[in-house]
Design a protein around this motif. Structure first.
Motif, mmCIF file in Angstrom:
data_model
loop_
_atom_site.group_PDB
_atom_site.id
_atom_site.type_symbol
_atom_site.label_atom_id
_atom_site.label_comp_id
_atom_site.label_asym_id
_atom_site.label_seq_id
_atom_site.Cartn_x
_atom_site.Cartn_y
_atom_site.Cartn_z
ATOM 1 N N PHE A 174 0.819 -1.201 0.000
ATOM 2 C CA PHE A 174 0.000 0.000 0.000
ATOM 3 C C PHE A 174 0.859 1.260 0.000
ATOM 4 C CE2 PHE A 174 -2.127 3.416 2.383
ATOM 5 C CZ PHE A 174 -3.160 3.665 1.492
ATOM 6 N N ALA A 175 2.013 1.237 0.690
ATOM 7 C CA ALA A 175 2.903 2.401 0.679
ATOM 8 C C ALA A 175 3.390 2.682 -0.734
ATOM 9 C CB ALA A 175 4.087 2.159 1.616
ATOM 10 N N TRP A 176 3.749 1.616 -1.473
ATOM 11 C CA TRP A 176 4.168 1.794 -2.863
ATOM 12 C C TRP A 176 3.018 2.337 -3.709
ATOM 13 C CZ3 TRP A 176 2.286 -0.287 -7.386
ATOM 14 C CH2 TRP A 176 3.067 -0.070 -8.529
ATOM 15 N N LEU A 177 1.814 1.784 -3.525
ATOM 16 C CA LEU A 177 0.654 2.214 -4.300
ATOM 17 C C LEU A 177 0.288 3.667 -3.981
ATOM 18 C CD1 LEU A 177 -1.630 1.485 -6.263
ATOM 19 C CD2 LEU A 177 -2.949 0.668 -4.295
ATOM 20 N N ALA A 178 0.326 4.043 -2.717
ATOM 21 C CA ALA A 178 -0.007 5.410 -2.338
ATOM 22 C C ALA A 178 1.012 6.403 -2.885
ATOM 23 C CB ALA A 178 -0.089 5.521 -0.814
ATOM 24 N N ASP A 179 2.285 6.038 -2.851
ATOM 25 C CA ASP A 179 3.318 6.924 -3.377
ATOM 26 C C ASP A 179 3.168 7.102 -4.886
ATOM 27 O OD1 ASP A 179 5.902 8.386 -2.812
ATOM 28 O OD2 ASP A 179 6.611 6.969 -4.309
ATOM 29 N N ALA A 180 2.896 6.000 -5.600
ATOM 30 C CA ALA A 180 2.679 6.094 -7.044
ATOM 31 C C ALA A 180 1.427 6.913 -7.362
ATOM 32 C CB ALA A 180 2.562 4.691 -7.645
ATOM 33 N N SER A 181 0.379 6.749 -6.557
ATOM 34 C CA SER A 181 -0.851 7.513 -6.767
ATOM 35 C C SER A 181 -0.610 9.002 -6.560
ATOM 36 C CB SER A 181 -1.944 7.020 -5.818
ATOM 37 O OG SER A 181 -2.261 5.661 -6.076
ATOM 38 N N LYS A 182 0.171 9.344 -5.560
ATOM 39 C CA LYS A 182 0.466 10.751 -5.309
ATOM 40 C C LYS A 182 1.230 11.371 -6.477
ATOM 41 C CE LYS A 182 2.707 13.811 -1.949
ATOM 42 N NZ LYS A 182 3.618 14.446 -2.936
ATOM 43 N N ALA A 183 2.225 10.636 -7.013
ATOM 44 C CA ALA A 183 2.991 11.155 -8.146
ATOM 45 C C ALA A 183 2.102 11.313 -9.380
ATOM 46 C CB ALA A 183 4.167 10.223 -8.440
#
Length: 257
Positions: A174-183
């Protein structure tokens, strides 16, 4: 002599006051050091002073200079706290309600499709094609549609992911997904900001209300009947016009002024 005595008394008073202030500062510093040893990361005196409302000084130039803590804000059903804390308290119930609304909307669409089925044409296709949109109109439309969808999906991940996706995916994924979503959210926003005014300027004339739109709205273009019905419409029917004024012209411009 009296003047000299008064001056000496005043000087001694200033020295004594400065010494007392220095002793107080030394005492507070010693207490802070002791607190850091017994209660690590407890900076209560510092934050107490920050929240005191005394104006501060900063070298940063901007809209909220000298503001370390946001002003107090009270939302219905929540205590009076800072604006940021008010949002943090309101976020879980709002996220729960928003997630439930999205789920119910999807269920309603699935139920309607199961009841109504696909809307077919009356006769067989003739093979004759009529160009409805120019290449430029298609580019603008799909640029807005794709960027809007990306912003919506990434916004849902950042807004509801902590309560919906985190328990399923775990912290690492989820941390990876949230970071990608933010970018993606940050880089897609300018695309929508550029193409949205162009889309409105291109299609606004064909989306102006007409008298025959009322006839279409009575039956929603035959969508509320399994037999279907013909309803007059111009280049865009009344339903498409409502979506045009609701989504691009109101909600998107309201959320991204």
């Amino acid at each position: 002599m009296r003047f000299m005595a008064a001056a000496l008394i005043g000087l001694f008073s200033v020295v004594a006051g400065a010494q007392d202030a220095g002793d107080e500062a030394t005492r507070q510093a010693a207490q802070q050091v002791e607190r850091q040893q017994t209660q690590p990361l407890n900076n209560a005196p510092v934050w107490r002073e920050v929240r005191s409302g005394v104006p501060a000084e900063t070298a940063v130039i901007g809209r909220e200079t000298n503001v370390l803590i946001q002003p107090t804000m009270k939302l219905p059903g929540l205590p009076a706290v800072s604006a940021g804390e008010a949002w943090r308290l309101a976020r879980p119930p709002l996220s729960t309600a928003g997630g439930a609304l999205i789920a119910l909307s999807l269920l309603a669409l699935a139920g309607f499709y199961r009841w109504r089925g696909s809307i077919e044409v009356h006769d067989k296709p003739t093979g004759r094609l009529i160009r409805r949109f120019s290449p430029a109109e298609r580019i603008v439309h799909w640029s807005v549609a794709i960027s809007f969808s990306v912003l919506g999906i990434t916004g849902l991940v950042m807004g509801l992911g902590k309560y919906v996706l985190l328990p399923v995916f775990g912290h690492t994924l989820f941390a990876w997904l949230a970071d990608a979503s933010k970018a993606l959210h940050n880089f897609t926003g300018p695309v929508l900001a550029v193409f949205l005014p162009i889309l409105i300027a291109i299609f606004i004339r064909d989306n102006l209300p007409k008298a025959y739109d009322l006839v279409w709205l009575k039956t929603f273009g035959g969508m509320l009947s399994k037999n279907g019905s013909d309803a007059p419409s111009g280049r865009f029917n009344a339903g498409e016009k409502l979506l045009f004024w609701a989504l691009p012209c109101f909600f998107v411009l309201r959320l991204h002024p």
